[in-house]
Design an enzyme around this catalytic site. Sequence first.
Site, PDB file in Angstrom:
ATOM      1  N   CYS A 128      12.520   3.847   0.143  1.00  0.00           N
ATOM      2  CA  CYS A 128      13.120   2.609   0.658  1.00  0.00           C
ATOM      3  C   CYS A 128      13.944   1.897  -0.419  1.00  0.00           C
ATOM      4  CB  CYS A 128      12.048   1.627   1.125  1.00  0.00           C
ATOM      5  SG  CYS A 128      10.764   2.354   2.140  1.00  0.00           S
ATOM      6  N   ASP A 129      13.426   1.827  -1.640  1.00  0.00           N
ATOM      7  CA  ASP A 129      13.979   0.876  -2.609  1.00  0.00           C
ATOM      8  C   ASP A 129      14.568   1.458  -3.894  1.00  0.00           C
ATOM      9  OD1 ASP A 129      13.278  -1.158  -0.878  1.00  0.00           O
ATOM     10  OD2 ASP A 129      11.274  -1.369  -1.714  1.00  0.00           O
ATOM     11  N   CYS A 150       7.537   1.740  -2.055  1.00  0.00           N
ATOM     12  CA  CYS A 150       8.231   2.802  -1.346  1.00  0.00           C
ATOM     13  C   CYS A 150       9.520   3.183  -2.085  1.00  0.00           C
ATOM     14  CB  CYS A 150       8.536   2.319   0.079  1.00  0.00           C
ATOM     15  SG  CYS A 150       9.510   3.461   1.049  1.00  0.00           S
TER      16      CYS A 150
HETATM   17  C1  LIG Z   1       7.078  -3.475   1.300  1.00  0.00           C
HETATM   18  C2  LIG Z   1       7.505  -2.357   2.220  1.00  0.00           C
HETATM   19  C3  LIG Z   1       8.849  -2.045   2.313  1.00  0.00           C
HETATM   20  C4  LIG Z   1       9.266  -1.023   3.168  1.00  0.00           C
HETATM   21  N1  LIG Z   1      10.604  -0.733   3.243  1.00  0.00           N
HETATM   22  C5  LIG Z   1      11.038   0.191   4.122  1.00  0.00           C
HETATM   23  C6  LIG Z   1      12.441   0.455   4.258  1.00  0.00           C
HETATM   24  O1  LIG Z   1      13.284  -0.124   3.577  1.00  0.00           O
HETATM   25  N2  LIG Z   1      12.804   1.385   5.179  1.00  0.00           N
HETATM   26  C7  LIG Z   1      11.896   2.062   5.968  1.00  0.00           C
HETATM   27  O2  LIG Z   1      12.318   2.858   6.805  1.00  0.00           O
HETATM   28  N3  LIG Z   1      10.564   1.847   5.831  1.00  0.00           N
HETATM   29  C8  LIG Z   1      10.115   0.932   4.940  1.00  0.00           C
HETATM   30  N4  LIG Z   1       8.775   0.710   4.791  1.00  0.00           N
HETATM   31  C9  LIG Z   1       7.834   1.519   5.591  1.00  0.00           C
HETATM   32  C10 LIG Z   1       7.754   0.969   7.034  1.00  0.00           C
HETATM   33  O3  LIG Z   1       7.517  -0.416   7.005  1.00  0.00           O
HETATM   34  C11 LIG Z   1       6.668   1.686   7.829  1.00  0.00           C
HETATM   35  O4  LIG Z   1       6.905   3.071   7.826  1.00  0.00           O
HETATM   36  C12 LIG Z   1       6.636   1.166   9.275  1.00  0.00           C
HETATM   37  O5  LIG Z   1       6.429  -0.222   9.322  1.00  0.00           O
HETATM   38  C13 LIG Z   1       5.536   1.864  10.086  1.00  0.00           C
HETATM   39  O6  LIG Z   1       5.503   1.294  11.353  1.00  0.00           O
HETATM   40  P1  LIG Z   1       4.213   1.348  12.294  1.00  0.00           P
HETATM   41  O7  LIG Z   1       4.604   0.622  13.541  1.00  0.00           O
HETATM   42  O8  LIG Z   1       3.720   2.724  12.381  1.00  0.00           O
HETATM   43  O9  LIG Z   1       3.075   0.552  11.529  1.00  0.00           O
HETATM   44  P2  LIG Z   1       2.978  -0.945  10.890  1.00  0.00           P
HETATM   45  O10 LIG Z   1       4.312  -1.429  10.491  1.00  0.00           O
HETATM   46  O11 LIG Z   1       1.935  -0.816   9.877  1.00  0.00           O
HETATM   47  O12 LIG Z   1       2.471  -1.822  12.131  1.00  0.00           O
HETATM   48  C14 LIG Z   1       1.187  -1.689  12.663  1.00  0.00           C
HETATM   49  C15 LIG Z   1       0.795  -2.969  13.381  1.00  0.00           C
HETATM   50  O13 LIG Z   1      -0.461  -2.769  14.036  1.00  0.00           O
HETATM   51  C16 LIG Z   1      -1.264  -3.935  13.917  1.00  0.00           C
HETATM   52  N5  LIG Z   1      -2.671  -3.570  14.054  1.00  0.00           N
HETATM   53  C17 LIG Z   1      -3.394  -2.758  13.206  1.00  0.00           C
HETATM   54  N6  LIG Z   1      -4.657  -2.623  13.655  1.00  0.00           N
HETATM   55  C18 LIG Z   1      -4.760  -3.363  14.814  1.00  0.00           C
HETATM   56  C19 LIG Z   1      -5.821  -3.629  15.726  1.00  0.00           C
HETATM   57  N7  LIG Z   1      -7.043  -3.110  15.549  1.00  0.00           N
HETATM   58  N8  LIG Z   1      -5.566  -4.429  16.786  1.00  0.00           N
HETATM   59  C20 LIG Z   1      -4.339  -4.973  16.980  1.00  0.00           C
HETATM   60  N9  LIG Z   1      -3.291  -4.759  16.132  1.00  0.00           N
HETATM   61  C21 LIG Z   1      -3.488  -3.960  15.067  1.00  0.00           C
HETATM   62  C22 LIG Z   1      -0.894  -4.453  12.512  1.00  0.00           C
HETATM   63  O14 LIG Z   1      -1.191  -5.838  12.381  1.00  0.00           O
HETATM   64  C23 LIG Z   1       0.606  -4.157  12.444  1.00  0.00           C
HETATM   65  O15 LIG Z   1       1.377  -5.244  12.890  1.00  0.00           O
HETATM   66  C24 LIG Z   1       8.305  -0.298   3.941  1.00  0.00           C
HETATM   67  C25 LIG Z   1       6.948  -0.606   3.833  1.00  0.00           C
HETATM   68  C26 LIG Z   1       6.545  -1.630   2.983  1.00  0.00           C
HETATM   69  C27 LIG Z   1       5.071  -1.971   2.877  1.00  0.00           C
END
Ligand SMILES: Cc1cc2nc3c(=O)[nH]c(=O)nc-3n(C[C@H](O)[C@H](O)[C@H](O)COP(=O)(O)OP(=O)(O)OC[C@H]3O[C@@H](n4cnc5c(N)ncnc54)[C@H](O)[C@@H]3O)c2cc1C
Length: 312
Positions: A137-138, A134
């Site tokens: 992010c970084d 990302c």
């Molecule tokens: C390495 C990395 C660094 C990042 N750094 C930043 C940063 O510095 N700043 C920033 O703003 N964003 C950052 N991001 C992006 C940010 O993490 C995402 O935009 C954010 O986490 C999205 O949130 P979400 O809740 O939509 O999904 P996710 O974080 O993907 O969470 C989804 C959850 O749903 C669960 N799940 C999926 N399918 C199922 C199912 N069938 N049944 C039950 N549970 C399920 C998963 O296990 C997961 O825990 C980063 C991403 C990564 C990979």
Amino acid sequence: MSKLYDVIIIGSGPAGLAAGLYAGRARLSTLIIEKDKDGGQIVQTAEIENYPGGLEEESGPTLIDRMSRQADHFGAEKVLDTIVDMELEGKEKILTGKKDTYRAKTVIIAAGASPVPIGCPGEKEFTGKGVSYCATCDAAFFEDFEVFVVGGGDSAVEEALYLTKFARKVTIIHRRDALRAAKSIQEKAFANKKIEFMWDSVVKELKGDGLLESMVVENVKTKELTEVTADEEDGTFGVFVFIGFKPESEVFQGKVEMEKGYIVTDPDMKTSVDGVFAAGDIRVKSLRQVVTAAADGAIAAVQAGKYIEENE
Ligand SMILES: Cc1cc2nc3c(=O)[nH]c(=O)nc-3n(C[C@H](O)[C@H](O)[C@H](O)COP(=O)(O)OP(=O)(O)OC[C@H]3O[C@@H](n4cnc5c(N)ncnc54)[C@H](O)[C@@H]3O)c2cc1C
């Protein structure tokens, strides 16, 4: 028969936890179903600089710990299970998990997405210590450093261009001898003096002692291996991987409208099915970040409450 919840949230990443907080605080009976541990993608990162209000040192796990406790505080229940099937049409939504079956008046899908990894040795170890998925992010952590971008599609080249605002030099490592990105984006990259290219190349290994210090790159045509090492003064470099991003949406295929695997919503997070909402990285949107995921979750929970009021 299992309890009929007002709201069931699938996923406890930032979108799911924010939805849980808003739904719980609105006195809606709320269940968050998570297949793994709390937090989603962001728990992989050791430093977040761009979540508003987080000027002091903040890591993914510390931010998620507070979000999770806040959802608990307002009464959201949590269960560890993987949703594998569902019936979303009708007033009562039935969710089938590996362990149990759940019933709700509304469902918020917050199952997220994840970047496709290179899959080479050292990648996991150096994620957050040189390896990133990302640039938004970084990139700021690599001010004046050398960085490498893995990939050759639109997002790889766009992110490489973005990284030139921070890094001293950006090298695009691509497995083919030509980029796949749109011509207009390619032209910008070729015209940018900070961008160089390693064609026909793939990263085979990432190495270092705590921080990323070197990597082995293979030329796919000649099979020649090259070891790229960090500049002595820098001690490290960045590797930004953009070879794809995969929504966790297989289980929702055919249940709600999708576009390229992402769930289509309106600005109120409503999907194509009444009483079913989607929030965070899993939906079609332009910026996938913690702040936008949390905002989506809040909107979805408020709209779920309105839907219940209007349909009772
Ligand atoms: C390495 C990395 C660094 C990042 N750094 C930043 C940063 O510095 N700043 C920033 O703003 N964003 C950052 N991001 C992006 C940010 O993490 C995402 O935009 C954010 O986490 C999205 O949130 P979400 O809740 O939509 O999904 P996710 O974080 O993907 O969470 C989804 C959850 O749903 C669960 N799940 C999926 N399918 C199922 C199912 N069938 N049944 C039950 N549970 C399920 C998963 O296990 C997961 O825990 C980063 C991403 C990564 C990979």
